[in-house]
Scaffold this motif. Sequence first.
Motif, PDB file in Angstrom:
ATOM      1  N   GLY A   1       0.775  -1.228   0.000  1.00 22.77           N
ATOM      2  CA  GLY A   1       0.000   0.000   0.000  1.00 22.77           C
ATOM      3  C   GLY A   1       0.811   1.285   0.000  1.00 22.77           C
ATOM      4  N   PRO A   2       1.804   1.456   0.878  1.00 21.97           N
ATOM      5  CA  PRO A   2       2.523   2.736   0.904  1.00 21.97           C
ATOM      6  C   PRO A   2       3.156   3.109  -0.441  1.00 21.97           C
ATOM      7  N   GLU A   3       3.785   2.159  -1.108  1.00 26.96           N
ATOM      8  CA  GLU A   3       4.381   2.469  -2.405  1.00 26.96           C
ATOM      9  C   GLU A   3       3.311   2.738  -3.454  1.00 26.96           C
ATOM     10  N   VAL A   4       2.214   1.996  -3.386  1.00 23.68           N
ATOM     11  CA  VAL A   4       1.108   2.210  -4.319  1.00 23.68           C
ATOM     12  C   VAL A   4       0.539   3.612  -4.152  1.00 23.68           C
ATOM     13  N   VAL A   5       0.297   4.027  -2.917  1.00 20.34           N
ATOM     14  CA  VAL A   5      -0.275   5.346  -2.669  1.00 20.34           C
ATOM     15  C   VAL A   5       0.668   6.439  -3.149  1.00 20.34           C
ATOM     16  N   ARG A   6       1.955   6.259  -2.928  1.00 17.50           N
ATOM     17  CA  ARG A   6       2.909   7.290  -3.369  1.00 17.50           C
ATOM     18  C   ARG A   6       2.934   7.394  -4.890  1.00 17.50           C
ATOM     19  N   ARG A   7       2.932   6.261  -5.568  1.00 14.58           N
ATOM     20  CA  ARG A   7       2.893   6.295  -7.036  1.00 14.58           C
ATOM     21  C   ARG A   7       1.599   6.944  -7.527  1.00 14.58           C
TER      22      ARG A   7
ATOM     23  N   PRO B   1       2.351  13.704   2.479  1.00 15.57           N
ATOM     24  CA  PRO B   1       3.690  13.431   3.013  1.00 15.57           C
ATOM     25  C   PRO B   1       3.811  11.972   3.424  1.00 15.57           C
ATOM     26  N   ASP B   2       5.028  11.492   3.532  1.00 15.80           N
ATOM     27  CA  ASP B   2       5.257  10.080   3.820  1.00 15.80           C
ATOM     28  C   ASP B   2       4.567   9.634   5.104  1.00 15.80           C
ATOM     29  N   GLU B   3       4.580  10.472   6.133  1.00 12.73           N
ATOM     30  CA  GLU B   3       3.990  10.071   7.405  1.00 12.73           C
ATOM     31  C   GLU B   3       2.483   9.862   7.260  1.00 12.73           C
ATOM     32  N   LEU B   4       1.832  10.754   6.517  1.00  5.90           N
ATOM     33  CA  LEU B   4       0.395  10.591   6.300  1.00  5.90           C
ATOM     34  C   LEU B   4       0.109   9.302   5.532  1.00  5.90           C
ATOM     35  N   VAL B   5       0.885   9.045   4.488  1.00 10.34           N
ATOM     36  CA  VAL B   5       0.689   7.834   3.688  1.00 10.34           C
ATOM     37  C   VAL B   5       0.838   6.594   4.554  1.00 10.34           C
ATOM     38  N   ASP B   6       1.863   6.579   5.384  1.00  9.37           N
ATOM     39  CA  ASP B   6       2.085   5.403   6.240  1.00  9.37           C
ATOM     40  C   ASP B   6       0.945   5.213   7.236  1.00  9.37           C
ATOM     41  N   LEU B   7       0.464   6.305   7.809  1.00  9.56           N
ATOM     42  CA  LEU B   7      -0.645   6.204   8.753  1.00  9.56           C
ATOM     43  C   LEU B   7      -1.928   5.757   8.059  1.00  9.56           C
ATOM     44  N   PHE B   8      -2.192   6.301   6.881  1.00  7.82           N
ATOM     45  CA  PHE B   8      -3.373   5.920   6.112  1.00  7.82           C
ATOM     46  C   PHE B   8      -3.365   4.424   5.820  1.00  7.82           C
ATOM     47  N   CYS B   9      -2.240   3.910   5.386  1.00  9.49           N
ATOM     48  CA  CYS B   9      -2.161   2.488   5.034  1.00  9.49           C
ATOM     49  C   CYS B   9      -2.200   1.594   6.271  1.00  9.49           C
ATOM     50  N   ALA B  10      -1.581   2.048   7.356  1.00  7.12           N
ATOM     51  CA  ALA B  10      -1.622   1.267   8.587  1.00  7.12           C
ATOM     52  C   ALA B  10      -3.053   1.185   9.132  1.00  7.12           C
ATOM     53  N   ARG B  11      -3.788   2.286   9.037  1.00  5.86           N
ATOM     54  CA  ARG B  11      -5.163   2.260   9.506  1.00  5.86           C
ATOM     55  C   ARG B  11      -6.012   1.326   8.638  1.00  5.86           C
ATOM     56  N   ALA B  12      -5.720   1.305   7.350  1.00  7.83           N
ATOM     57  CA  ALA B  12      -6.438   0.384   6.466  1.00  7.83           C
ATOM     58  C   ALA B  12      -6.173  -1.064   6.870  1.00  7.83           C
ATOM     59  N   ARG B  13      -4.934  -1.359   7.197  1.00  6.31           N
ATOM     60  CA  ARG B  13      -4.599  -2.744   7.581  1.00  6.31           C
ATOM     61  C   ARG B  13      -5.218  -3.115   8.924  1.00  6.31           C
ATOM     62  N   ALA B  14      -5.605  -2.112   9.721  1.00  7.10           N
ATOM     63  CA  ALA B  14      -6.287  -2.359  11.003  1.00  7.10           C
ATOM     64  C   ALA B  14      -7.803  -2.348  10.851  1.00  7.10           C
ATOM     65  N   MET B  15      -8.280  -2.362   9.637  1.00  6.87           N
ATOM     66  CA  MET B  15      -9.713  -2.309   9.367  1.00  6.87           C
ATOM     67  C   MET B  15     -10.428  -3.470  10.047  1.00  6.87           C
ATOM     68  N   PRO B  16     -11.545  -3.200  10.731  1.00 12.21           N
ATOM     69  CA  PRO B  16     -12.284  -4.301  11.369  1.00 12.21           C
ATOM     70  C   PRO B  16     -12.713  -5.342  10.345  1.00 12.21           C
ATOM     71  N   ALA B  17     -12.504  -6.586  10.688  1.00 16.83           N
ATOM     72  CA  ALA B  17     -12.865  -7.683   9.780  1.00 16.83           C
ATOM     73  C   ALA B  17     -13.630  -8.741  10.577  1.00 16.83           C
ATOM     74  N   PRO B  18     -14.543  -9.464   9.959  1.00 17.55           N
ATOM     75  CA  PRO B  18     -14.985  -9.278   8.574  1.00 17.55           C
ATOM     76  C   PRO B  18     -16.098  -8.240   8.489  1.00 17.55           C
ATOM     77  N   THR B  19     -15.874  -7.152   7.777  1.00 19.73           N
ATOM     78  CA  THR B  19     -16.885  -6.117   7.570  1.00 19.73           C
ATOM     79  C   THR B  19     -16.756  -5.624   6.137  1.00 19.73           C
ATOM     80  N   GLY B  20     -17.615  -4.676   5.773  1.00 19.65           N
ATOM     81  CA  GLY B  20     -17.538  -4.070   4.456  1.00 19.65           C
ATOM     82  C   GLY B  20     -16.872  -2.711   4.470  1.00 19.65           C
ATOM     83  N   CYS B  21     -16.073  -2.429   5.500  1.00 20.86           N
ATOM     84  CA  CYS B  21     -15.449  -1.113   5.636  1.00 20.86           C
ATOM     85  C   CYS B  21     -14.565  -0.783   4.433  1.00 20.86           C
ATOM     86  N   ARG B  22     -14.418   0.513   4.196  1.00 19.54           N
ATOM     87  CA  ARG B  22     -13.590   0.997   3.094  1.00 19.54           C
ATOM     88  C   ARG B  22     -12.802   2.210   3.561  1.00 19.54           C
ATOM     89  N   HIS B  23     -11.545   2.253   3.156  1.00 24.56           N
ATOM     90  CA  HIS B  23     -10.683   3.395   3.458  1.00 24.56           C
ATOM     91  C   HIS B  23     -10.193   3.925   2.123  1.00 24.56           C
TER      92      HIS B  23
END
Length: 460
Positions: free
Chosen positions: A226-232, A330-352
């Motif tokens: 995710g982090p590299e994908v978001v940066r690209r 910025p890199d810090e925002l990207v990393d936090l965004f992706c980390a929060r996505a990986r902490a997404m409650p499962a199994p749900t239909g949540c989207r980030h």
Amino acid sequence: MAPLSKARTALDALRADLAGQVFAPGDAGYDGARTVFNAMIDRHPAVIAQCEGKADVVRSVRFARELDLKIAVRGGGHSVAGMALNDNGLVVDLRRMHEVTVHPGSASVRVEGGAVMSHLDRATQLHGLATTGGRVSSTGVGGFVLGGGSGWLDRAFGLAVDNLLGVELVTADGSTVLATARENPELFWALHGGGGNFGVATALTLRLHELPAFSVALVVFRPENGPEVVRRFGDVFVCGPPKAGGAVLFRSGPPAPYVPGHLVGTLVCIVLITCAGPVEDVRELARPLLALPHDSARVASMPYADVQCMFDVPSGLRHHWSAEHVTGLPDELVDLFCARARAMPAPTGCRHMLVPLGGAVASGPAEYPVPFRDAPWAVDAFGIWEDPADDERVCRWVEQARTDVRPWRTGAVHLSLVGDEGRDRVVAGLGTENLNRLAQVKRQYDPDNVFRYNHNIPPA
């Protein structure tokens, strides 16, 4: 509240007068009529008036005023805060009013107040025309447009409200008003972001644009990339043309043709790049992302109305959303965004989701009360789930997603993407500098705040 005998007589008269249907508690069909998109909302209106036309709306508003009932207005019913319903009041339900009339010669379309995006998009597509719609097909056009309106085409054609040419409105005293740039211009200004505060929008006229071709690149990645994908993805839109739009979306892999079978039901990172142009253009835009390791990719021309259906959400689920607009990636925002996505409650239909703005959004008319238009990026956290036992953890995840990006927020917010988050967020969504002017318009058209089931503007 009126005496019971008067209320019964008035209700009987309303049932007789309306071309549409009226529901009250105890009627067959009442529970179905009060069900909305967000299953967390469980409200019990005194009366639901399913209107067939403007005359029904006028009659219903006058009925409510006679009995001193507050009024909620239901278009698509997508409000995450359940603003389409109230307790013990009247609901003016517009869903039977969904006619769409395209005028190719003037590049405009008249849309009734109960239409949803699929009604609008399918009708205009027949003529090779389009206007900015949402990102799912079931969103109500009226609330979407009057709340600002961001979608796949906004970088090319501006926000939905930038394409507003006129509104046919029933006001709090049951009068009918037309608001355009020339007729009732102050009301027309207020409707650019002020939502349903001023009356019932029975129809809107919107500007259309030529859309002879529409294409997409849809690429599925593993979440750890995710982090590299978001940066690209961010790099694509630094200098990307206005005809390009899209999003990075983390979600559980749906059983869809673009998701490999082994990833269905697991967290994936999906990149969508849209282009108001031919497939060759979107392929070039997506080239930096296609160069990264990915599990599947689809690059193709697609009808715009079909793309609008790709991320639809089934009815009957629970919802809690929020959003922030941010100044950059910025890199810090990207990393936090992706980390929060990986902490997404499962199994749900949540989207980030991360969405680029800019283009025609940023260059659009600055005089309207739409303060988020200057932001280059939007971060949207959609809590979507089925089990009430998950309420606390999903709502907490949404609030944490907002907190993560707060250091970079612009302070403005798109109110259509948030629930009831308090007065400060309403101010952030309309702009402090606009509030007094909006309140003056509210006083003129709804001095008693009859239309209060919205992101409310109290009358001055």
